[in-house]
Design a protein around this motif. Structure first.
Motif, PDB file in Angstrom:
ATOM      1  N   CYS A  32      -1.689  -0.128  -6.668  1.00 50.68           N
ATOM      2  CA  CYS A  32      -3.039  -0.474  -7.132  1.00 50.68           C
ATOM      3  C   CYS A  32      -3.978   0.729  -6.998  1.00 50.68           C
ATOM      4  O   CYS A  32      -3.680   1.691  -6.284  1.00 50.68           O
ATOM      5  CB  CYS A  32      -3.577  -1.656  -6.319  1.00 50.68           C
ATOM      6  SG  CYS A  32      -2.626  -3.151  -6.603  1.00 50.68           S
ATOM      7  N   ARG A  33      -5.114   0.611  -7.665  1.00 47.40           N
ATOM      8  CA  ARG A  33      -6.073   1.722  -7.698  1.00 47.40           C
ATOM      9  C   ARG A  33      -6.576   2.058  -6.291  1.00 47.40           C
ATOM     10  O   ARG A  33      -6.849   3.220  -5.988  1.00 47.40           O
ATOM     11  CB  ARG A  33      -7.237   1.316  -8.610  1.00 47.40           C
ATOM     12  CG  ARG A  33      -8.245   2.413  -8.831  1.00 47.40           C
ATOM     13  CD  ARG A  33      -9.080   2.105 -10.069  1.00 47.40           C
ATOM     14  NE  ARG A  33     -10.223   3.007 -10.132  1.00 47.40           N
ATOM     15  CZ  ARG A  33     -11.445   2.658  -9.766  1.00 47.40           C
ATOM     16  NH1 ARG A  33     -11.692   1.426  -9.349  1.00 47.40           N
ATOM     17  NH2 ARG A  33     -12.423   3.532  -9.838  1.00 47.40           N
ATOM     18  N   ASP A  34      -6.677   1.038  -5.432  1.00 48.16           N
ATOM     19  CA  ASP A  34      -7.231   1.287  -4.089  1.00 48.16           C
ATOM     20  C   ASP A  34      -6.171   1.757  -3.079  1.00 48.16           C
ATOM     21  O   ASP A  34      -6.472   2.004  -1.912  1.00 48.16           O
ATOM     22  CB  ASP A  34      -7.914   0.015  -3.556  1.00 48.16           C
ATOM     23  CG  ASP A  34      -6.915  -1.097  -3.266  1.00 48.16           C
ATOM     24  OD1 ASP A  34      -5.705  -0.815  -3.152  1.00 48.16           O
ATOM     25  OD2 ASP A  34      -7.311  -2.253  -3.163  1.00 48.16           O
ATOM     26  N   HIS A  65      -1.762   3.143 -11.216  1.00 43.63           N
ATOM     27  CA  HIS A  65      -3.076   3.225 -11.869  1.00 43.63           C
ATOM     28  C   HIS A  65      -3.351   4.673 -12.265  1.00 43.63           C
ATOM     29  O   HIS A  65      -3.100   5.601 -11.480  1.00 43.63           O
ATOM     30  CB  HIS A  65      -4.168   2.701 -10.926  1.00 43.63           C
ATOM     31  CG  HIS A  65      -5.415   2.379 -11.672  1.00 43.63           C
ATOM     32  ND1 HIS A  65      -6.328   3.362 -12.057  1.00 43.63           N
ATOM     33  CD2 HIS A  65      -5.906   1.208 -12.137  1.00 43.63           C
ATOM     34  CE1 HIS A  65      -7.319   2.786 -12.713  1.00 43.63           C
ATOM     35  NE2 HIS A  65      -7.088   1.481 -12.794  1.00 43.63           N
ATOM     36  N   ASP A  74      -5.936   6.443 -12.405  1.00 42.75           N
ATOM     37  CA  ASP A  74      -6.863   7.205 -11.544  1.00 42.75           C
ATOM     38  C   ASP A  74      -6.157   7.914 -10.392  1.00 42.75           C
ATOM     39  O   ASP A  74      -6.675   8.906  -9.865  1.00 42.75           O
ATOM     40  CB  ASP A  74      -7.921   6.260 -10.913  1.00 42.75           C
ATOM     41  CG  ASP A  74      -8.955   5.818 -11.926  1.00 42.75           C
ATOM     42  OD1 ASP A  74      -8.828   6.217 -13.106  1.00 42.75           O
ATOM     43  OD2 ASP A  74      -9.872   5.066 -11.543  1.00 42.75           O
ATOM     44  N   ASP A  90      -4.234   0.936 -16.733  1.00 44.18           N
ATOM     45  CA  ASP A  90      -5.665   1.098 -16.463  1.00 44.18           C
ATOM     46  C   ASP A  90      -6.316  -0.151 -15.917  1.00 44.18           C
ATOM     47  O   ASP A  90      -7.246  -0.085 -15.120  1.00 44.18           O
ATOM     48  CB  ASP A  90      -6.407   1.489 -17.762  1.00 44.18           C
ATOM     49  CG  ASP A  90      -6.158   2.941 -18.087  1.00 44.18           C
ATOM     50  OD1 ASP A  90      -6.340   3.774 -17.182  1.00 44.18           O
ATOM     51  OD2 ASP A  90      -5.726   3.232 -19.224  1.00 44.18           O
ATOM     52  N   GLU A 119      -6.244  -3.690 -13.962  1.00 41.64           N
ATOM     53  CA  GLU A 119      -5.456  -4.455 -12.975  1.00 41.64           C
ATOM     54  C   GLU A 119      -5.184  -5.890 -13.406  1.00 41.64           C
ATOM     55  O   GLU A 119      -4.250  -6.525 -12.910  1.00 41.64           O
ATOM     56  CB  GLU A 119      -6.093  -4.366 -11.583  1.00 41.64           C
ATOM     57  CG  GLU A 119      -5.533  -3.136 -10.916  1.00 41.64           C
ATOM     58  CD  GLU A 119      -5.957  -2.798  -9.516  1.00 41.64           C
ATOM     59  OE1 GLU A 119      -6.663  -3.579  -8.863  1.00 41.64           O
ATOM     60  OE2 GLU A 119      -5.545  -1.714  -9.088  1.00 41.64           O
ATOM     61  N   THR A 155      -1.496  -1.898  -1.856  1.00 41.45           N
ATOM     62  CA  THR A 155      -2.941  -2.108  -1.992  1.00 41.45           C
ATOM     63  C   THR A 155      -3.542  -2.127  -0.597  1.00 41.45           C
ATOM     64  O   THR A 155      -2.848  -2.421   0.383  1.00 41.45           O
ATOM     65  CB  THR A 155      -3.260  -3.423  -2.726  1.00 41.45           C
ATOM     66  OG1 THR A 155      -4.684  -3.574  -2.794  1.00 41.45           O
ATOM     67  CG2 THR A 155      -2.693  -4.645  -2.021  1.00 41.45           C
TER      68      THR A 155
END
Ligand code: ADP
Length: 475
Positions: free
Chosen positions: A254-256, A287, A289, A391, A393, A413
């Motif tokens: 995940c992004r986080d 992700h 990012d 991009d 979630e 995550t």
């Protein structure tokens, strides 16, 4: 072959060879059993069933404790046979023997916890009792990728329940199976309780299990294709089946998430056993990012994975099991590259430094993988990490669940809400949350959808070998 407490040749007198996949050399030979041998083993298991099932759970547990102690004592020998025959690095082989022994110990304990039930009746003169009893003779078929632990994961709960068993191991790893049965022989199980039939052609053995009425349960670990075929066969006599089949695990970052920690986890779990595991990640969703730091860490780690004979120091990547496996892996990689994937690392067979004699494939990272590529759908069973950028979630669950398989999945995550949403929403029997090793003899292992039926390990694993009998008493 080990039948009725004795080591026997095949009735045909035929043998077949076992090979070292790191060198291509023959390392031994074993009897090539057929249907006649399988029936002989079923005869032995059927006649041993009466006595074995009437021992107390404490008596059966004692044999399992003996087998556990014997396997731990024999750890080094078993591990080295495994590295020679299956190819995994010796340290991983030792870990597998310990994991295999864990099942013997855990089910020795659980044997004593086969509880029944009393149920209140609506009638004053009636009592309900529920009894759990062993299903009977079990036919078991195991694969080559975990050639010791897949045997004990089936045999330990079956014996704890009071069943007797006939095992047919994979044709690529019969020496590992023989070594495990030498441990069983020393543990002193009564004749006929555990039987081993080695075979080059698995079909007649599978047919004997399917067609003999005395075999009441079939337990299988292997490909989805063969599992479905065996289940269809078993249906004709409505035999119980447990199936642990293929997988296509999503690995979601995940992004986080911490991209470095996630890349470390992937490098460890993806390349374990050279990717030859049904819980191996097969689609890595990252992700966009955090793609850059993730790929950078992954590439560094992968470049440090040394391939070679599992007996050599520092080796992390052993050979694939045979040339067919090499071909399949390379085919998927070339298909992805032809359809626009980027090659981040590896991507070819390894031949330098004498590796050409074995079946080595370079640890590989593919970037920009998409759903049009065969690797996105087909199980790889090799050291290839296909990375898919995303991009949004909200797309994760539909993407991750877009497969007929449902065995393992992994999520990275730092957000508890995301962790719960994915844990509850993933259609997979096993979900590792920031965890790459969600397996234990004490935990239920198994898949949803076309990854299988039933569970192995834990109390669920014992239930697979028990019948439920209801007693209604008028008093
Ligand atoms: P893999 O492709 O990973 O080798 P398989 O499903 O072919 O997976 O093999 C797993 C196990 O199933 C092995 O022990 C193999 O011998 C056995 N097997 C394969 N085909 C059959 C069959 N027709 N009947 C019974 N057992 C089979």
């Amino acid at each position: 072959m080990f039948i009725n407490g004795k080591w026997l040749e095949a009735q045909s007198g035929q043998n077949f060879k076992s090979y070292n996949p790191a060198s291509g050399e023959a390392i031994g030979q074993v009897p090539a059993g057929d249907g006649v041998d399988a029936i002989k083993a079923i005869d032995a298991a059927a006649s041993a069933f009466t006595t074995w099932s009437s021992l107390t759970a404490y008596q059966r547990a004692n044999f399992l404790y003996e087998a556990h102690a014997g396997m731990m004592k024999d750890l080094e020998r078993l591990a080295s046979i495994m590295t020679e025959e299956q190819g995994k690095p010796i340290k991983a082989a030792r870990n597998e023997v310990k994991y295999g022994a864990d099942f013997l110990l855990w089910y020795a304990e659980e044997a004593k916890r086969v509880y029944g039930q009393t149920i209140p009746s609506a009638r004053a003169d009636q009592r309900f009792f529920v009894l759990r009893q062993p299903v009977g003779v079990v036919g078991a078929i195991t694969p080559w990728n975990y050639p010791v632990s897949m045997i004990t994961r089936k045999i330990a709960p079956a014996l704890a329940a009071g069943c007797t068993i006939v095992l047919k191991p994979a044709e690529a790893t019969p020496l590992c199976a023989q070594a495990v049965f030498e441990v069983f022989e020393k543990a002193g199980f009564p004749a006929g309780v555990v039987n081993l039939v080695t075979a080059l052609d698995p079909e007649p053995i599978g047919d004997a299990f399917i067609n003999d009425h005395r075999v009441r349960k079939l337990t299988f670990t292997g490909s989805t294709q063969v599992g479905k075929m065996l289940a269809r066969g078993a249906a004709s006599q409505l035999k119980r089946v447990s199936l642990e089949l293929g997988g296509h695990a999503p690995f979601i970052v995940c992004r986080d998430a911490d991209p470095v920690h996630a890349a470390k986890g992937l490098a460890l779990v993806k390349f374990l056993n050279a990717g030859q595991a049904c819980i191996s990640p097969n689609r890595v969703f990252v992700h966009t990012d955090i793609m850059k730091p993730f790929l950078s860490e992954l590439s560094t780690r992968v470049s440090n994975l040394k391939a070679g004979s599992g007996f050599d120091a520092g080796i992390r990547i052993g050979p694939l099991i045979n040339d067919k496996a090499l071909e399949k892996v390379d085919h998927q990689v070339q298909d992805a590259l032809n359809k626009g994937a980027s090659l981040v690392a590896g991507g070819c067979r390894l031949v330098e430094g004498g590796l050409d004699k074995g079946f080595f494939y370079a640890p590989t990272i593919l970037g920009d993988v998409n759903s049009g590529m065969s690797i996105y759908r087909e199980e790889t069973f090799g050291p290839v990490a296909p990375v898919i950028p995303y991009d949004n979630e909200d797309d994760l669950l539909p993407m991750a669940n877009d497969t007929n398989y449902g065995l393992a999945s992994y999520v990275y995550t730092r957000d508890l809400k995301t962790a719960f949403k994915l844990f509850e929403g993933l259609d997979f029997g096993i979900v590792g949350i920031n965890d790459i090793n969600p397996t234990s003899a004490a935990a239920p292992f198994g898949g949803m959808k076309e990854s299988g039926l039933g569970r192995e390990g834990a109390s669920e694993g014992l239930n697979e070998y028990l019948e439920t009998k209801l007693g209604g008493f008028s008093i």
